[in-house]
Scaffold this motif. Structure first.
Motif: not given
Length: 510
Positions: A211, A227, A235, A237, A452, A480, A509
């Motif tokens: 990150k 991810e 997305a 996490q 993405w 992400r 996300a």
């Protein structure tokens, strides 16, 4: 049969579809406590399978399970300033320990005020650190590797079952090490445990990476994540692993005597995944008929539905189904005979919506002929036509383990193709990025699929990174992670124009 099992499709309204899968799949429901959920038996069965599979992997890496209190003294939290800042707005606080009856109503007893407020566990670094400083005295006590399965509370204002709730379930690992190298190796090792677990057990492909500084866990030196791409392109996490440096050790005085006899602060880590993974499974594998469960986490891998007609021959049919169940269980397969007095078609669709990997329908002709008619949940339809297959009973039983393995692999392959095919790499400027993702308005209600973006960047920090984060936030985008093991970046940073150091993934996300 052409009708779909759910009233709303993914294309019509993805958020509503998600809620329909959870509801009609009998997974969970909202509770009387705002923002919390009741996990129903089928949903809990999925969590139990998930938990058992992950717990084995955690223990195989040398960690022991333990348990710490739900309540944490406020003074513990306050010792780590950055930690407090990161969680302050989400903390639930207990200030009194008693109620009293006043005029026929229960009220808080003002005389029962606690000397020190207690925080309902948002995460356990501070209280576990307090224990570590008692448990660790010498380098011989290191590394100290523990894990706990617990519930936590973070006072979320906008909630969604499994994905984001005020109370949720998780595991949190906490470790202490003699030096940075050992602690960083532990952090990455557990990230790899999460990656392989997500892919091998949940059939959910993920990208592991680091990150950026603005997305780190409060108080961490480095935060890593896995991810996953959901079917709407967003997305999720799905797990995080943190190298905490010596910050928490210094705040909690976690020191050890090294081989030279000198007192040294420990390097610590923490890592965790939660019931959010169930939401990830739903949005990765579900279709317009409901949930599709990977066999590895299905509470019942094969469900047998006898086609009862309320006639004397029903007894023989149930006996045939019970014998089939016994054979499948002997092969190690989690099997259930659903002999409830409900119409066969209704029972079939109940199990379709719940995502049972294989649904067997046994009628009188099947029983008399020694056959099995079944449907694969991962390949339920050819267009609008529901697909069923018939096999001799012995052949079906012998092939059932391979069939479940094939379903597991097929679900993963489908999701992997989606992930690999929807990461755009040719954006040259921030304007290109904004044009690709489009306006953020109404994004919470669904909208067009967007994958993405993978872009080069120069790894800025401080005010430069905050300015980038603000520009992305206006489009409801976030960085992400920077994938691990990537090739050297080429060209200039999409945001600063400086020479790129690596590539990062950018997405909307959950």
């Amino acid at each position: 049969m052409s009708k779909r099992a759910l009233a709303v499709s993914r294309e019509e309204n993805f958020p509503d579809w998600y809620q329909a899968v959870v509801r009609d799949g009998d997974m969970a429901e909202t509770s009387p406590v705002r923002g919390c959920m009741i996990i129903k038996p089928w949903g809990w069965g999925v969590w139990e399978r998930l938990q058992a599979e992950l717990d084995t992997r955690i223990k195989d890496t040398g960690h022991d399970n333990c348990y710490f209190p739900l309540f944490i003294p406020m003074s513990f939290i306050a010792k780590e300033a950055e930690h407090v800042e990161g969680f302050a707005k989400e903390m639930a606080v207990v200030t009194h320990h008693r109620l009293k009856n006043e005029g026929g109503k229960l009220v808080v007893d003002p005389d029962a005020k606690l000397e020190e407020p207690l925080i309902v566990r948002p995460t356990s670094e501070t209280i576990i650190g307090d224990a570590f400083q008692r448990w660790i005295k010498s380098y011989r006590d290191l590394p100290l590797l523990i894990n706990q399965w617990a519930n936590v509370v973070r006072w979320e204002m906008r909630t969604r079952l499994f994905l984001r709730t005020a109370e949720f379930l998780w595991q949190e690992g906490h470790t202490a090490h003699a030096d940075k190298d050992d602690a960083v190796a532990e952090t990455l090792k557990m990230l790899e445990v999460y990656r392989t677990f997500a892919e091998d057990v949940l059939a959910m492909p993920v990208i592991a990476g680091e990150k950026p500084a603005n997305e780190r866990f409060p108080g961490a030196d480095n935060t890593y994540s896995i991810e996953a791409m959901m079917q709407d392109g967003k997305a999720l996490q799905a797990g995080t692993s943190h190298y905490l440096g010596t910050h928490f050790a210094e705040a909690q005085n976690i020191q050890f005597q090294n081989a030279d006899g000198k007192l040294t602060y420990c390097h610590t880590t923490s890592w965790g995944v939660s019931t959010r993974l169930i939401g990830g499974v739903i949005m990765t594998h579900g279709d317009d008929d409901g949930l599709r469960l990977p066999p590895a986490i299905a509470p019942r891998q094969i469900v047998i539905v006898p086609m009862l007609r309320e006639k004397p021959e029903d007894a023989a049919l149930i006996e045939y189904c019970a014998a089939l169940e016994k054979d499948l269980k002997a092969a190690g397969i989690r099997t259930l005979v659903d002999a409830k007095a409900v119409k066969s078609a209704e029972k079939r669709w109940n199990w379709v919506r719940r995502g049972a990997p294989v649904i067997v329908e046994i009628g009188g002709r099947d029983a008399s002929g020694g056959n099995v008619t079944f449907m694969r949940r991962d390949r339920l339809r050819d267009g609008d036509k529901v697909i069923s297959q018939t096999s001799p009973r012995a052949e079906f039983v012998a092939g059932a383990p391979a069939l479940l393995k094939e379903i597991q692999e097929a679900l993963y392959a489908e999701a992997k193709a989606r992930l690999d095919g929807n990461i755009i790499t040719n954006l040259k400027s921030f304007d290109d990025l904004a044009a690709y993702f489009g306006p953020a308005e109404g994004d919470d209600e669904g909208g067009a699929f967007k994958g993405w973006a993978r872009v080069p960047w120069s790894r800025p920090e401080g005010e430069g990174l905050e300015a980038i984060a603000d520009r992305l936030k206006a489009l409801k985008l976030t960085i992400r992670n920077a994938p691990l093991g990537q090739e050297a970046a080429v060209g200039k940073c999409l945001f600063t124009g400086e020479p790129a150091k690596e590539y990062v993934l950018i997405a909307r996300a959950y």
